[in-house]
Design a protein around this motif. Sequence first.
Motif, PDB file in Angstrom:
ATOM      1  N   ASP A 121      -5.447 -36.133 -36.160  1.00  0.00           N
ATOM      2  CA  ASP A 121      -4.729 -35.293 -37.052  1.00  0.00           C
ATOM      3  C   ASP A 121      -5.451 -34.598 -38.155  1.00  0.00           C
ATOM      4  O   ASP A 121      -5.381 -33.712 -38.664  1.00  0.00           O
ATOM      5  N   ILE A 122      -6.369 -35.670 -38.995  1.00  0.00           N
ATOM      6  CA  ILE A 122      -7.196 -35.133 -39.928  1.00  0.00           C
ATOM      7  C   ILE A 122      -8.112 -34.097 -39.542  1.00  0.00           C
ATOM      8  O   ILE A 122      -8.341 -32.976 -40.045  1.00  0.00           O
ATOM      9  N   ASP A 123      -8.687 -34.533 -38.473  1.00  0.00           N
ATOM     10  CA  ASP A 123      -9.771 -33.418 -38.042  1.00  0.00           C
ATOM     11  C   ASP A 123      -9.143 -32.192 -37.392  1.00  0.00           C
ATOM     12  O   ASP A 123      -9.727 -31.001 -37.715  1.00  0.00           O
ATOM     13  N   GLU A 124      -7.882 -32.171 -36.840  1.00  0.00           N
ATOM     14  CA  GLU A 124      -7.119 -31.063 -36.381  1.00  0.00           C
ATOM     15  C   GLU A 124      -6.883 -29.998 -37.750  1.00  0.00           C
ATOM     16  O   GLU A 124      -6.957 -28.823 -37.745  1.00  0.00           O
ATOM     17  N   ILE A 125      -6.316 -30.679 -38.743  1.00  0.00           N
ATOM     18  CA  ILE A 125      -6.082 -29.898 -40.106  1.00  0.00           C
ATOM     19  C   ILE A 125      -7.286 -29.401 -40.605  1.00  0.00           C
ATOM     20  O   ILE A 125      -7.759 -28.146 -40.978  1.00  0.00           O
ATOM     21  N   ASN A 126      -8.452 -30.369 -40.627  1.00  0.00           N
ATOM     22  CA  ASN A 126      -9.927 -29.791 -41.377  1.00  0.00           C
ATOM     23  C   ASN A 126     -10.486 -28.839 -40.489  1.00  0.00           C
ATOM     24  O   ASN A 126     -10.982 -28.001 -41.220  1.00  0.00           O
TER      25      ASN A 126
END
Length: 129
Positions: A121-126
Motif C-alpha cells: 500500500d505504501i509503495d503504491e502511494i509513493n
Amino acid sequence: MTKIHDDSYSNQYNQKVLIEKLKKNTVKAGQKLVYTVLLLYYTLQKDNVPLKVKATIIGALGYFIAPFDAIPDFLPMIGYTDDFGALMMALAAVSMYIDSEVKNKAKTQLASWFGEASENDIDEINGKL
C-alpha cells in the motif's frame, strides 16, 4: 469531481477533528487512504511549504473530514472513494514537497495504528509521487 481547494471544505479542516477521524476510522478507511492523509498532514506541518500549497492540502483534508460529501463515508465499500480521489488529487499537486522525512513520519504513524504497515500500500502511494 469537487474542487479540493474550495473554501467550503477548507473551513471544515481542524487538526483535532482530523486526528480523531483517522483514529476512529483507520481500519474502515484502509491503509492507503490513511497513509495518503498522513502524507498530506505532515507536509502541511513543514515550514517551507507555500501558502497556496497548504491551502490545497487544507481543502483536501477538510473534504475528508466533512461529514457530508459526494459519497457519504458510512456507506460500506464505497464511502471513502470520493475522499480518496480528492486526497490523491491534492497529493499529486503537492508531491514536490513530500520528502523522505514526511514519508517516514507517515509510515511510523501508520504502523502504530495498524500494527504493521502494508509495504504494498505504501509503495503504491509513493509510486504516484
